[in-house]
Scaffold this motif. Sequence first.
Motif, PDB file in Angstrom:
ATOM      1  N   ILE A  71       0.846  -1.186   0.000  1.00  0.00           N
ATOM      2  CA  ILE A  71       0.000   0.000   0.000  1.00  0.00           C
ATOM      3  C   ILE A  71       0.884   1.239   0.000  1.00  0.00           C
ATOM      4  O   ILE A  71       1.773   1.380   0.852  1.00  0.00           O
ATOM      5  CB  ILE A  71      -0.920   0.019   1.235  1.00  0.00           C
ATOM      6  CG1 ILE A  71      -1.832  -1.215   1.259  1.00  0.00           C
ATOM      7  CG2 ILE A  71      -1.749   1.293   1.269  1.00  0.00           C
ATOM      8  CD1 ILE A  71      -2.692  -1.331   2.507  1.00  0.00           C
ATOM      9  N   VAL A 120      -3.333   4.886  -2.261  1.00  0.00           N
ATOM     10  CA  VAL A 120      -4.251   5.611  -1.397  1.00  0.00           C
ATOM     11  C   VAL A 120      -4.135   7.102  -1.706  1.00  0.00           C
ATOM     12  O   VAL A 120      -3.070   7.695  -1.522  1.00  0.00           O
ATOM     13  CB  VAL A 120      -3.951   5.352   0.087  1.00  0.00           C
ATOM     14  CG1 VAL A 120      -4.929   6.114   0.972  1.00  0.00           C
ATOM     15  CG2 VAL A 120      -3.992   3.858   0.391  1.00  0.00           C
ATOM     16  N   ALA A 170      -8.348   1.633   2.935  1.00  0.00           N
ATOM     17  CA  ALA A 170      -7.476   0.753   2.157  1.00  0.00           C
ATOM     18  C   ALA A 170      -7.150  -0.526   2.921  1.00  0.00           C
ATOM     19  O   ALA A 170      -7.113  -1.621   2.341  1.00  0.00           O
ATOM     20  CB  ALA A 170      -6.190   1.494   1.783  1.00  0.00           C
TER      21      ALA A 170
END
Length: 221
Positions: A10, A36, A90
């Motif tokens: 991420i 993100v 997320a």
Amino acid sequence: MSQNIKAIYIVAGGPQQYIPEYDSYKNVSNTIWMGVDRGVYYLLEKGIIPTYAVGDFDSINEREWEEIKEKVPNIKQANPEKDETDLELALFCALEHDPEKIIIWGATGGRLDHFMANAFMLSKFQKQHPHIPINIMDQQNTLSVYFPETHEIFKDEKKKYVSFIPLSSEIIGLTLKGFKYPLTDKTVEFGSSLCISNELIQQSGTFSFEKGILMMVRSTD
């Protein structure tokens, strides 16, 4: 959901100067990339097409938004007026895939409230999913959260300093073995600096405790 996912990577939208190079992760098989907010565009600039784009995208301009819509197959757009942060959304998405581990970049630096929320948020997700290691990483630090049992860690020449920070009111029974400054059955209260800047003196060591929530930070000088 997806099976046998080795890792989910991420990239959040924190300042780029704090984000280490992650090119070495690009060709790892059975992984999922997730951007993100502005982190989606960071990935596109690196030539990585994330599987998911998550956030309210309030830091993205119109041109960048059009590129994201064109290239990213799965977009989870949130209302800016929401209860969760973009990174929290997320993580909810990532954990649906039950990966072997999660690594988060771009979650440090910039706004202090965002950083603190991200750091403390680890404890909630790690408690709910203890079998999935979740790490926040930047150029200087790796953050992770642990719950009572015995944990083994290995020496890292790049991030040789190891600090333990209580996230609960106290840590009961903390024992450190293989460290420069060992401990045996110690109670460490929230706010204590006792366990800052320790070092492994062996190739591996262990830490264990009986009660509490403990954050470990591994850092370069």
